[in-house]
Motif scaffolding. Sequence first.
Motif, PDB file in Angstrom:
ATOM      1  N   ILE A 231       0.957  -1.106   0.073  1.00  0.00           N
ATOM      2  CA  ILE A 231       0.070   0.043  -0.164  1.00  0.00           C
ATOM      3  C   ILE A 231       0.875   1.278   0.135  1.00  0.00           C
ATOM      4  O   ILE A 231       0.639   2.150  -1.053  1.00  0.00           O
ATOM      5  CB  ILE A 231      -0.815  -0.003   1.239  1.00  0.00           C
ATOM      6  CG1 ILE A 231      -1.916  -1.297   1.178  1.00  0.00           C
ATOM      7  CG2 ILE A 231      -1.828   1.290   1.438  1.00  0.00           C
ATOM      8  CD1 ILE A 231      -2.887  -1.303   2.572  1.00  0.00           C
ATOM      9  N   VAL A 232       1.811   1.247   0.961  1.00  0.00           N
ATOM     10  CA  VAL A 232       2.902   2.448   0.836  1.00  0.00           C
ATOM     11  C   VAL A 232       3.617   2.776  -0.469  1.00  0.00           C
ATOM     12  O   VAL A 232       3.683   3.599  -1.001  1.00  0.00           O
ATOM     13  CB  VAL A 232       3.891   2.186   1.946  1.00  0.00           C
ATOM     14  CG1 VAL A 232       4.903   3.211   2.086  1.00  0.00           C
ATOM     15  CG2 VAL A 232       3.063   2.113   3.207  1.00  0.00           C
ATOM     16  N   ALA A 233       4.029   1.437  -0.951  1.00  0.00           N
ATOM     17  CA  ALA A 233       4.702   1.483  -2.411  1.00  0.00           C
ATOM     18  C   ALA A 233       3.557   2.107  -3.360  1.00  0.00           C
ATOM     19  O   ALA A 233       4.320   2.920  -4.081  1.00  0.00           O
ATOM     20  CB  ALA A 233       5.363   0.259  -2.659  1.00  0.00           C
ATOM     21  N   SER A 234       2.598   1.744  -3.263  1.00  0.00           N
ATOM     22  CA  SER A 234       1.614   2.226  -4.559  1.00  0.00           C
ATOM     23  C   SER A 234       1.401   3.729  -4.177  1.00  0.00           C
ATOM     24  O   SER A 234       1.300   4.424  -5.130  1.00  0.00           O
ATOM     25  CB  SER A 234       0.275   1.364  -4.195  1.00  0.00           C
ATOM     26  OG  SER A 234       0.543  -0.009  -4.540  1.00  0.00           O
ATOM     27  N   ILE A 235       1.255   4.136  -3.180  1.00  0.00           N
ATOM     28  CA  ILE A 235       1.046   5.583  -2.701  1.00  0.00           C
ATOM     29  C   ILE A 235       1.900   6.308  -3.152  1.00  0.00           C
ATOM     30  O   ILE A 235       1.926   7.634  -3.891  1.00  0.00           O
ATOM     31  CB  ILE A 235       0.572   5.796  -1.061  1.00  0.00           C
ATOM     32  CG1 ILE A 235      -0.772   5.042  -0.832  1.00  0.00           C
ATOM     33  CG2 ILE A 235       0.422   7.231  -0.979  1.00  0.00           C
ATOM     34  CD1 ILE A 235      -1.040   4.961   0.802  1.00  0.00           C
ATOM     35  N   LEU A 236       3.133   5.879  -2.957  1.00  0.00           N
ATOM     36  CA  LEU A 236       4.483   6.815  -3.261  1.00  0.00           C
ATOM     37  C   LEU A 236       4.737   6.890  -4.915  1.00  0.00           C
ATOM     38  O   LEU A 236       5.048   7.922  -5.285  1.00  0.00           O
ATOM     39  CB  LEU A 236       5.778   6.155  -2.617  1.00  0.00           C
ATOM     40  CG  LEU A 236       5.868   6.242  -1.031  1.00  0.00           C
ATOM     41  CD1 LEU A 236       7.102   5.410  -0.641  1.00  0.00           C
ATOM     42  CD2 LEU A 236       5.891   7.692  -0.643  1.00  0.00           C
ATOM     43  N   MET A 237       4.501   5.761  -5.397  1.00  0.00           N
ATOM     44  CA  MET A 237       4.598   5.808  -6.800  1.00  0.00           C
ATOM     45  C   MET A 237       3.415   6.550  -7.462  1.00  0.00           C
ATOM     46  O   MET A 237       3.597   7.521  -8.640  1.00  0.00           O
ATOM     47  CB  MET A 237       4.458   4.182  -7.469  1.00  0.00           C
ATOM     48  CG  MET A 237       5.476   3.274  -7.283  1.00  0.00           C
ATOM     49  SD  MET A 237       5.406   1.648  -7.984  1.00  0.00           S
ATOM     50  CE  MET A 237       5.399   2.237  -9.654  1.00  0.00           C
TER      51      MET A 237
ATOM     52  N   PRO B 271      12.668   5.267  -0.593  1.00  0.00           N
ATOM     53  CA  PRO B 271      12.389   4.062  -0.187  1.00  0.00           C
ATOM     54  C   PRO B 271      11.121   3.562   0.623  1.00  0.00           C
ATOM     55  O   PRO B 271      10.773   4.400   1.520  1.00  0.00           O
ATOM     56  CB  PRO B 271      13.828   3.688   0.636  1.00  0.00           C
ATOM     57  CG  PRO B 271      14.569   4.673   0.379  1.00  0.00           C
ATOM     58  CD  PRO B 271      14.018   5.712  -0.101  1.00  0.00           C
ATOM     59  N   PRO B 272      10.044   2.811  -0.074  1.00  0.00           N
ATOM     60  CA  PRO B 272       9.069   2.586   0.716  1.00  0.00           C
ATOM     61  C   PRO B 272       9.167   1.971   2.146  1.00  0.00           C
ATOM     62  O   PRO B 272       8.288   2.553   3.181  1.00  0.00           O
ATOM     63  CB  PRO B 272       8.284   1.577   0.010  1.00  0.00           C
ATOM     64  CG  PRO B 272       8.948   1.526  -1.544  1.00  0.00           C
ATOM     65  CD  PRO B 272      10.273   1.931  -1.188  1.00  0.00           C
ATOM     66  N   ILE B 273      10.082   1.398   2.397  1.00  0.00           N
ATOM     67  CA  ILE B 273      10.306   0.818   3.965  1.00  0.00           C
ATOM     68  C   ILE B 273      10.599   1.868   4.833  1.00  0.00           C
ATOM     69  O   ILE B 273      10.303   1.429   6.008  1.00  0.00           O
ATOM     70  CB  ILE B 273      11.634  -0.225   3.996  1.00  0.00           C
ATOM     71  CG1 ILE B 273      11.616  -1.057   5.189  1.00  0.00           C
ATOM     72  CG2 ILE B 273      12.848   0.348   3.766  1.00  0.00           C
ATOM     73  CD1 ILE B 273      12.614  -2.175   5.230  1.00  0.00           C
ATOM     74  N   ILE B 274      11.049   3.124   4.524  1.00  0.00           N
ATOM     75  CA  ILE B 274      11.276   3.889   5.527  1.00  0.00           C
ATOM     76  C   ILE B 274      10.035   4.793   5.956  1.00  0.00           C
ATOM     77  O   ILE B 274       9.659   5.145   7.182  1.00  0.00           O
ATOM     78  CB  ILE B 274      12.018   5.167   5.029  1.00  0.00           C
ATOM     79  CG1 ILE B 274      13.525   4.684   4.537  1.00  0.00           C
ATOM     80  CG2 ILE B 274      11.997   6.487   5.854  1.00  0.00           C
ATOM     81  CD1 ILE B 274      14.193   5.652   3.696  1.00  0.00           C
ATOM     82  N   ILE B 275       8.915   4.574   4.932  1.00  0.00           N
ATOM     83  CA  ILE B 275       7.636   5.257   5.382  1.00  0.00           C
ATOM     84  C   ILE B 275       6.895   4.112   6.034  1.00  0.00           C
ATOM     85  O   ILE B 275       5.871   4.514   6.876  1.00  0.00           O
ATOM     86  CB  ILE B 275       6.831   5.684   4.155  1.00  0.00           C
ATOM     87  CG1 ILE B 275       7.928   6.588   3.467  1.00  0.00           C
ATOM     88  CG2 ILE B 275       5.693   6.355   4.232  1.00  0.00           C
ATOM     89  CD1 ILE B 275       8.113   7.978   4.297  1.00  0.00           C
ATOM     90  N   SER B 276       6.987   2.977   5.669  1.00  0.00           N
ATOM     91  CA  SER B 276       6.081   1.862   6.053  1.00  0.00           C
ATOM     92  C   SER B 276       6.467   1.260   7.510  1.00  0.00           C
ATOM     93  O   SER B 276       5.368   0.956   8.194  1.00  0.00           O
ATOM     94  CB  SER B 276       5.829   0.632   4.910  1.00  0.00           C
ATOM     95  OG  SER B 276       7.332  -0.041   5.027  1.00  0.00           O
TER      96      SER B 276
END
Length: 245
Positions: free
Chosen positions: A200-206, A214-219
């Motif tokens: 979900i976080v990766a999709s929002i960032l894209m 990096p999505p892991i920093i946000i997730s």
Amino acid sequence: MKVKTLCLLVLLLLPLTAYAQGLPTITLGVGEATEPGEVSTALQILMVLTILSVAPAILLMTTGFTRIVIVLSFVRQALGTQQAPSNQIVVGLSLFLTFFIMAPVFNQINEQALQPYLNQQITQDQALTEALKPMRQFMFSQVGEKDLQLLVDISKAPQPENQDDISLLTLIPAFVLSELKRAFQMGFLLFVPFLMIDMIVASILMAMGMMMLPPIIISLPFKILLFVLVDGWSLVIGSLVKSFG
């Protein structure tokens, strides 16, 4: 300069003082045995020392430690917290949970084997046989039939008619294999909710065009928050303990 000279004199006088006081020395050697009993005793000591060197591995492989430490490691990897909790904490918690789960088995071994042997009510061979019974019963309660049959087929031994016909050399590897299988199954279930958060976080960032972040920093904060809100440690530990029931 005087201090250095005094220290040098003390170091030189220490061996002479020790020699004057007659301190004991330790010598090691190999002599010729005069009786067969001496050879038997030496072999028994060598066997005991060998068993003690591999005793931790034997103890861990015949208890629930394998499943517990792997599942706790999966929890840390799923959260993505790198070294939090540290390896020492994961292993220490796994050991104490193992003692907690194995307490009824250890108490049974103490009552049926250790105490009668210390009170000279049974022999050493009888104590070993009685001590193995609770351990075998625990491993049989956790081992999978397919894993046990696999080891029996690999060993090319005759098809056992009951549990007494299965040796420890067959039971222990089958038990460890079953523990690994259950641990990875539990690890997969642990990864699913955290994987959904990452997606979900990766999709929002894209969608926002922030592909360099990096999505892991946000997730990571969201995964930790979810784990805390659902009381994750209690759920994981409770599920682990109940899985041995």
